[in-house]
Enzyme design. Structure first.
Site, PDB file in Angstrom:
ATOM      1  N   GLU A  39       0.844  -1.200   0.000  1.00 45.77           N
ATOM      2  CA  GLU A  39       0.000   0.000   0.000  1.00 45.77           C
ATOM      3  C   GLU A  39       0.880   1.252   0.000  1.00 45.77           C
ATOM      4  O   GLU A  39       1.911   1.304   0.663  1.00 45.77           O
ATOM      5  CB  GLU A  39      -0.884  -0.014   1.251  1.00 45.77           C
ATOM      6  CG  GLU A  39      -1.785   1.198   1.405  1.00 45.77           C
ATOM      7  CD  GLU A  39      -2.566   1.186   2.710  1.00 45.77           C
ATOM      8  OE1 GLU A  39      -3.592   1.880   2.779  1.00 45.77           O
ATOM      9  OE2 GLU A  39      -2.156   0.478   3.660  1.00 45.77           O
ATOM     10  N   LYS A 104      -9.700   2.718  -2.244  1.00 39.96           N
ATOM     11  CA  LYS A 104      -9.910   2.099  -0.932  1.00 39.96           C
ATOM     12  C   LYS A 104     -11.257   2.522  -0.341  1.00 39.96           C
ATOM     13  O   LYS A 104     -11.559   3.710  -0.224  1.00 39.96           O
ATOM     14  CB  LYS A 104      -8.763   2.493  -0.005  1.00 39.96           C
ATOM     15  CG  LYS A 104      -8.784   1.827   1.366  1.00 39.96           C
ATOM     16  CD  LYS A 104      -7.549   2.232   2.155  1.00 39.96           C
ATOM     17  CE  LYS A 104      -7.476   1.591   3.527  1.00 39.96           C
ATOM     18  NZ  LYS A 104      -6.264   2.038   4.268  1.00 39.96           N
ATOM     19  N   CYS A 138      -5.577  -2.953   2.640  1.00 41.20           N
ATOM     20  CA  CYS A 138      -5.307  -2.882   4.077  1.00 41.20           C
ATOM     21  C   CYS A 138      -6.545  -3.049   4.960  1.00 41.20           C
ATOM     22  O   CYS A 138      -7.005  -4.154   5.195  1.00 41.20           O
ATOM     23  CB  CYS A 138      -4.560  -1.575   4.381  1.00 41.20           C
ATOM     24  SG  CYS A 138      -3.607  -1.619   5.929  1.00 41.20           S
TER      25      CYS A 138
END
Length: 253
Positions: A39, A104, A138
């Protein structure tokens, strides 16, 4: 499909240094079909998008395109991007034949990510070499409904900057996602210390559809994980143990 995953330290908020570092690693890489980076691989997990974000067609995306074409490989990793007045933690997917991205969805509020970045609204699944791959970043790992397999993917990818104090959660949740979704899982985390003094142990792994490791790393150590995944093996297991046929229906809103 041959997978290569790069568990690495990151230069804090220094795009050029990180791109040079990864260029050298990729040049030394053996044969692979898919390369997965951590990331925010150009900056580290920074809450200063005003300083680090690039345009949607910025230098990191151009670098990904160059690497993909030069090495005939698909490559994915996230960067901070500014588009239409908003900042996004954007996971790019670039292959020699196609290009896509995933913004995200779950923003890590404990670090204030939700106050600096806008959340993406859609899941993203790409196709490559006969596999369907679901792209995640994540904190998405903690939300099984969002990444639930609805018979629409075969590989689940998580790129991360997941801190060391929560390494048990990282490893446990990756295993759970593989088992419950009957899917290969690739989890790639960074190592080292970031500019905020936060340590990362890595613990990157490539898991099969039973949650068993095909490749894993030593904590705190830069490493290249490699593994080969088989669609025929996955399909055979799903036919013998079709738990997905008893899954509950639901809708994401």
């Amino acid at each position: 499909m041959k997978i290569a995953a790069l568990q690495s330290p990151l230069y804090w908020q220094d795009r050029e240094a990180n791109l040079a570092y990864f260029s050298d690693l990729i040049d030394s890489l053996g044969e692979a079909d898919l390369l997965v980076l951590p990331e925010m691989f150009t900056t580290g997990f920074s809450m200063a998008p005003e300083q680090i974000a690039e345009a949607a067609d910025g230098p990191s995306l151009r670098w990904l395109r160059d690497m993909s074409q030069q090495h005939n490989i698909a490559i994915t990793g996230s960067v901070a991007v500014e588009e239409n007045g908003n900042f996004y933690n954007r996971l790019y997917w670039v292959s020699p034949e196609s290009e896509s991205h995933y913004d995200k969805h779950h923003l890590f509020r404990m670090a204030g990510e939700h106050t600096h970045y806008a959340a993406g609204s859609e899941r993203k699944i790409v196709e490559y070499q006969g596999f369907r791959l679901c792209l995640q970043v994540c904190y998405d790992l903690r939300f099984p409904v969002f990444c639930r397999n609805r018979n629409d993917y075969d590989v689940l990818i998580f790129v991360a900057n997941w801190p060391e104090p929560r390494r048990h959660a990282w490893s446990s949740l990756l295993t759970a996602r593989a088992i419950e979704n009957q899917s290969y899982v690739i989890g790639v985390n960074r190592v080292g210390e970031d500019g905020n003094g936060i340590n990362y142990s890595g613990d990157s792994v490539i898991l099969d559809y039973l949650g068993q490791p095909l490749a894993q790393t030593i904590a705190h150590t830069p490493a290249i994980l490699t593994a080969e995944i088989s669609f025929a093996d996955l399909q055979g297991f799903r036919e013998k143990f079709p738990a997905h046929l008893d899954a509950d229906d639901f809708e994401l809103r």
